[in-house]
Motif scaffolding. Structure first.
Motif, mmCIF file in Angstrom:
data_model
loop_
_atom_site.group_PDB
_atom_site.id
_atom_site.type_symbol
_atom_site.label_atom_id
_atom_site.label_comp_id
_atom_site.label_asym_id
_atom_site.label_seq_id
_atom_site.Cartn_x
_atom_site.Cartn_y
_atom_site.Cartn_z
ATOM 1 N N THR A 140 0.871 -1.173 0.000
ATOM 2 C CA THR A 140 0.000 0.000 0.000
ATOM 3 C C THR A 140 0.909 1.223 0.000
ATOM 4 O OG1 THR A 140 -0.128 0.100 2.431
ATOM 5 C CG2 THR A 140 -1.870 -1.111 1.283
ATOM 6 N N THR A 141 0.521 2.231 -0.724
ATOM 7 C CA THR A 141 1.358 3.426 -0.828
ATOM 8 C C THR A 141 1.607 4.049 0.539
ATOM 9 O OG1 THR A 141 0.389 3.839 -3.001
ATOM 10 C CG2 THR A 141 1.584 5.651 -1.979
ATOM 11 N N ASP A 142 0.555 4.211 1.322
ATOM 12 C CA ASP A 142 0.684 4.862 2.629
ATOM 13 C C ASP A 142 1.574 4.067 3.572
ATOM 14 O OD1 ASP A 142 -0.948 7.018 1.965
ATOM 15 O OD2 ASP A 142 -2.768 5.951 2.532
ATOM 16 N N GLY A 143 1.340 2.753 3.652
ATOM 17 C CA GLY A 143 2.079 1.930 4.598
ATOM 18 C C GLY A 143 3.567 1.875 4.279
ATOM 19 N N TYR A 144 3.883 1.580 3.037
ATOM 20 C CA TYR A 144 5.296 1.478 2.643
ATOM 21 C C TYR A 144 5.995 2.836 2.718
ATOM 22 C CZ TYR A 144 5.365 -3.403 1.077
ATOM 23 O OH TYR A 144 5.356 -4.772 1.028
ATOM 24 N N THR A 145 5.299 3.902 2.326
ATOM 25 C CA THR A 145 5.909 5.231 2.383
ATOM 26 C C THR A 145 6.263 5.610 3.810
ATOM 27 O OG1 THR A 145 4.726 5.995 0.412
ATOM 28 C CG2 THR A 145 5.542 7.686 1.916
ATOM 29 N N LYS A 146 5.356 5.359 4.739
ATOM 30 C CA LYS A 146 5.590 5.715 6.140
ATOM 31 C C LYS A 146 6.787 4.961 6.712
ATOM 32 C CE LYS A 146 3.171 6.222 10.574
ATOM 33 N NZ LYS A 146 4.149 5.597 11.449
ATOM 34 N N VAL A 147 6.831 3.671 6.483
ATOM 35 C CA VAL A 147 7.908 2.859 7.062
ATOM 36 C C VAL A 147 9.263 3.226 6.458
ATOM 37 C CG1 VAL A 147 8.819 0.516 7.270
ATOM 38 C CG2 VAL A 147 6.386 0.941 7.646
ATOM 39 N N ILE A 148 9.320 3.358 5.142
ATOM 40 C CA ILE A 148 10.609 3.620 4.493
ATOM 41 C C ILE A 148 11.100 5.032 4.776
ATOM 42 C CG2 ILE A 148 11.776 3.830 2.253
ATOM 43 C CD1 ILE A 148 10.017 1.556 1.253
ATOM 44 N N SER A 149 10.207 6.023 4.735
ATOM 45 C CA SER A 149 10.646 7.405 4.974
ATOM 46 C C SER A 149 11.130 7.579 6.410
ATOM 47 C CB SER A 149 9.508 8.393 4.667
ATOM 48 O OG SER A 149 8.359 8.117 5.451
ATOM 49 N N GLU A 150 10.481 6.943 7.365
ATOM 50 C CA GLU A 150 10.931 7.024 8.757
ATOM 51 C C GLU A 150 12.283 6.338 8.926
ATOM 52 O OE1 GLU A 150 7.806 5.405 11.139
ATOM 53 O OE2 GLU A 150 6.546 7.198 10.998
ATOM 54 N N LEU A 151 12.486 5.244 8.202
ATOM 55 C CA LEU A 151 13.754 4.529 8.277
ATOM 56 C C LEU A 151 14.885 5.361 7.659
ATOM 57 C CD1 LEU A 151 15.046 1.860 9.140
ATOM 58 C CD2 LEU A 151 14.492 0.940 6.875
ATOM 59 N N ILE A 152 14.590 6.037 6.567
ATOM 60 C CA ILE A 152 15.591 6.908 5.934
ATOM 61 C C ILE A 152 15.968 8.056 6.862
ATOM 62 C CG2 ILE A 152 15.927 8.604 4.085
ATOM 63 C CD1 ILE A 152 14.400 6.725 2.233
ATOM 64 N N GLN A 153 14.973 8.663 7.478
ATOM 65 C CA GLN A 153 15.245 9.778 8.381
ATOM 66 C C GLN A 153 16.079 9.336 9.581
ATOM 67 O OE1 GLN A 153 11.168 10.892 8.943
ATOM 68 N NE2 GLN A 153 11.171 12.406 7.287
ATOM 69 N N VAL A 249 8.183 -1.707 13.488
ATOM 70 C CA VAL A 249 7.203 -1.068 12.604
ATOM 71 C C VAL A 249 6.105 -0.421 13.429
ATOM 72 C CG1 VAL A 249 5.544 -1.423 10.740
ATOM 73 C CG2 VAL A 249 7.688 -2.715 10.773
ATOM 74 N N ASN A 250 6.020 0.883 13.316
ATOM 75 C CA ASN A 250 4.970 1.644 14.007
ATOM 76 C C ASN A 250 3.888 1.982 12.989
ATOM 77 O OD1 ASN A 250 3.499 3.222 15.789
ATOM 78 N ND2 ASN A 250 4.772 5.052 15.445
ATOM 79 N N LEU A 251 2.968 1.037 12.787
ATOM 80 C CA LEU A 251 1.969 1.178 11.731
ATOM 81 C C LEU A 251 0.613 0.705 12.221
ATOM 82 C CD1 LEU A 251 1.954 2.047 8.704
ATOM 83 C CD2 LEU A 251 2.231 -0.359 8.114
ATOM 84 N N GLU A 252 -0.406 1.526 11.969
ATOM 85 C CA GLU A 252 -1.768 1.180 12.356
ATOM 86 C C GLU A 252 -2.684 1.311 11.137
ATOM 87 O OE1 GLU A 252 -3.077 3.441 15.702
ATOM 88 O OE2 GLU A 252 -1.125 3.337 16.703
ATOM 89 N N LYS A 253 -3.859 0.719 11.242
ATOM 90 C CA LYS A 253 -4.807 0.768 10.118
ATOM 91 C C LYS A 253 -5.158 2.196 9.725
ATOM 92 C CE LYS A 253 -7.186 -3.673 10.107
ATOM 93 N NZ LYS A 253 -8.506 -4.359 10.168
ATOM 94 N N LYS A 254 -5.206 3.088 10.700
ATOM 95 C CA LYS A 254 -5.574 4.472 10.419
ATOM 96 C C LYS A 254 -4.518 5.185 9.580
ATOM 97 C CE LYS A 254 -3.629 6.326 14.725
ATOM 98 N NZ LYS A 254 -3.909 7.075 15.983
ATOM 99 N N ASP A 255 -3.306 4.643 9.552
ATOM 100 C CA ASP A 255 -2.236 5.248 8.759
ATOM 101 C C ASP A 255 -2.386 4.963 7.272
ATOM 102 O OD1 ASP A 255 -0.884 6.239 11.042
ATOM 103 O OD2 ASP A 255 0.025 4.265 11.372
ATOM 104 N N ILE A 256 -3.227 3.992 6.948
ATOM 105 C CA ILE A 256 -3.387 3.568 5.554
ATOM 106 C C ILE A 256 -4.795 3.926 5.081
ATOM 107 C CG2 ILE A 256 -3.297 1.599 3.983
ATOM 108 C CD1 ILE A 256 -1.419 0.236 5.969
ATOM 109 N N ARG A 257 -4.851 4.757 4.076
ATOM 110 C CA ARG A 257 -6.140 5.261 3.606
ATOM 111 C C ARG A 257 -6.863 4.318 2.654
ATOM 112 N NH1 ARG A 257 -3.867 10.891 1.527
ATOM 113 N NH2 ARG A 257 -2.151 9.461 1.033
ATOM 114 N N THR A 258 -6.173 3.299 2.195
ATOM 115 C CA THR A 258 -6.808 2.328 1.299
ATOM 116 C C THR A 258 -6.719 0.938 1.909
ATOM 117 O OG1 THR A 258 -4.731 1.988 0.099
ATOM 118 C CG2 THR A 258 -6.252 3.640 -0.783
ATOM 119 N N GLU A 259 -7.610 0.075 1.486
ATOM 120 C CA GLU A 259 -7.604 -1.304 1.959
ATOM 121 C C GLU A 259 -7.682 -2.235 0.763
ATOM 122 O OE1 GLU A 259 -10.158 -4.331 4.864
ATOM 123 O OE2 GLU A 259 -10.772 -2.233 4.604
#
Length: 408
Positions: A140-153, A249-259
């Motif tokens: 999912t765009t939202d899930g992968y973007t959040k995890v990878i961008s936080e890891l890069i930072q 991984v700090n990820l919740e369903k609310k972080d992802i706008r699509t299912e």
């Protein structure tokens, strides 16, 4: 980044109003005010003659580029299988990392994919950042973007490479925006500047008529997507050792706008041009869509697949899955047979990496002959059947020899 107005410098000249294509600027008490229609296109910055408009981050301290190190490769996997482009990038990433003198790191996201991390090490990774979570099972765009961008930072890689696939093209620009850096899309060549170790990112521009080399001088990481089939694949070495780092991984369903409700696979088999060792491609010189039936016979004899030029796809003779070139797929087969293809630069950009190129064309001056290893000037409707007949005879000879050998 947001656009801001410095009230003490704004004189109310209205030049910015005239330049803004979105009606995103109001004049209030003879001062420009940015409203919520602003998309930060920057047109007003160029129009202002008094340095009264700037981006929110202008004037801020530049990034400490020395804090960034290592080469990262996003290892795309689908259904617990590493995609071929990721293996290509691991090979290219290893070369770049060696030139800079840093480590190659793989970034792997999914769920229950621990074995793939070992594969990444076998393909050359020194470290593997492994992020596993049920919400990462399917992309999912939202899930992968959040995890990878936080890891890069957090880890600050110097270079980040992704495949220019459907997933990579969706993911890369979003990650780049999150981490405040640039992105060069659809690269066909990557090199290291020997003077300052910057990444030189080369991609076709102006429809493939020129090759542009792009550098990212003031931001990190240096990010690029690379077209599949351009780089050589890494060779697996099961004896290699490396470090697997489990990423929290700090990820919740609310972080992802699509299912993702259901994954429906196409009934039509996709043509794996990027993985084919032999490609028999047809161009406008076929003259008719039925010509591809003849090319398919030759491809089957050689254990290959059928490719096509953009002109034939646009004419509706064959579907887009077969298209080779700048707007199609980039391929590196062992043998590429171009039948009735004149050799437009956009097409040659997608296949000139083949080990052996054989061109068949009536026109002896066709550009394709300029890059061909072997050229046949003639009517493809005479040449191709002769090739098929010759291959059949070889098969018969081999079969006869096997029968004789069996009786000895």
């Amino acid at each position: 980044m947001a656009i801001i107005v410095l009230e003490d410098k704004c004189i109310g000249c209205k030049l910015c109003l005239k330049a803004c294509p979105f009606d995103a600027i109001d004049m209030i008490e003879k001062k420009a005010v940015i409203n919520d229609k602003c998309v930060a296109c920057g047109a007003c910055l160029d129009a202002c003659k008094f340095d009264a408009i700037l981006r929110e981050d202008q004037g801020a301290a530049e990034k400490d580029l020395s804090a960034y190190k290592n080469v990262w490769v996003f290892v795309e996997q689908r259904e617990d299988k590493i995609m071929p482009v990721a293996i290509e990038l691991l090979g290219e990433g290893k070369r770049l990392a060696k030139e800079i003198g840093v480590e190659l790191c793989a970034v792997l996201l999914g769920d229950g994919i621990g074995e793939l991390a070992k594969d990444c090490i076998a393909y050359g990774a020194d470290k593997v950042y492994l992020a596993q979570h049920p919400l990462l099972k399917v992309f999912t765009t939202d899930g992968y973007t959040k995890v990878i961008s936080e890891l890069i930072q957090a880890e600050k890689p110097e270079i980040v490479l992704l495949g220019a696939t459907h997933i990579g093209r969706d993911l890369a620009p979003r990650v780049a925006a999150r981490v405040d850096t640039g992105l060069t899309a659809d690269c066909t060549k990557l090199e290291i500047d020997q003077e300052d170790k910057k990444l030189l990112q080369t991609r076709p521009a102006f429809g493939g008529n020129i090759m542009a080399t792009i550098v990212c001088t003031k931001h990190r990481p240096q990010m690029a997507t690379v077209r599949p089939g351009v780089m050589d694949k890494a060779v697996s070495d099961a004896g290699r050792s490396g470090q697997i780092i489990e990423v929290p991984v700090n990820l919740e369903k609310k972080d992802i706008r699509t299912e993702v409700i259901k994954v429906v696979k196409s009934d039509k088999a996709m043509v794996a041009l990027e993985e084919a060792e032999v490609i028999v491609a047809g161009g406008r010189g076929l003259g008719k869509p039925e010509g591809f039936q003849l090319l398919e016979q030759l491809a089957n004899r050689l254990g290959g697949v059928v490719g096509a030029s953009r002109a034939t796809v646009d004419a509706g003779w064959i579907n887009h899955d077969h298209q080779v070139g700048q707007t199609g797929k980039t391929v590196k087969p062992r043998i590429y047979i171009a039948c009735g293809i004149s050799g437009a630069i956009q097409h040659m950009a997608g296949m000139q990496g083949a080990d052996i190129i054989i061109a068949i064309n009536k026109n002896p001056d066709a550009p394709i002959f300029g890059i061909a290893d072997y050229g046949i000037v003639g009517d493809l409707y005479e040449v191709v059947p002769a090739l098929i007949d010759g291959l059949e005879r070889v098969d018969d000879i081999v079969k006869a020899m096997k029968e004789v050998a069996a009786t000895l």
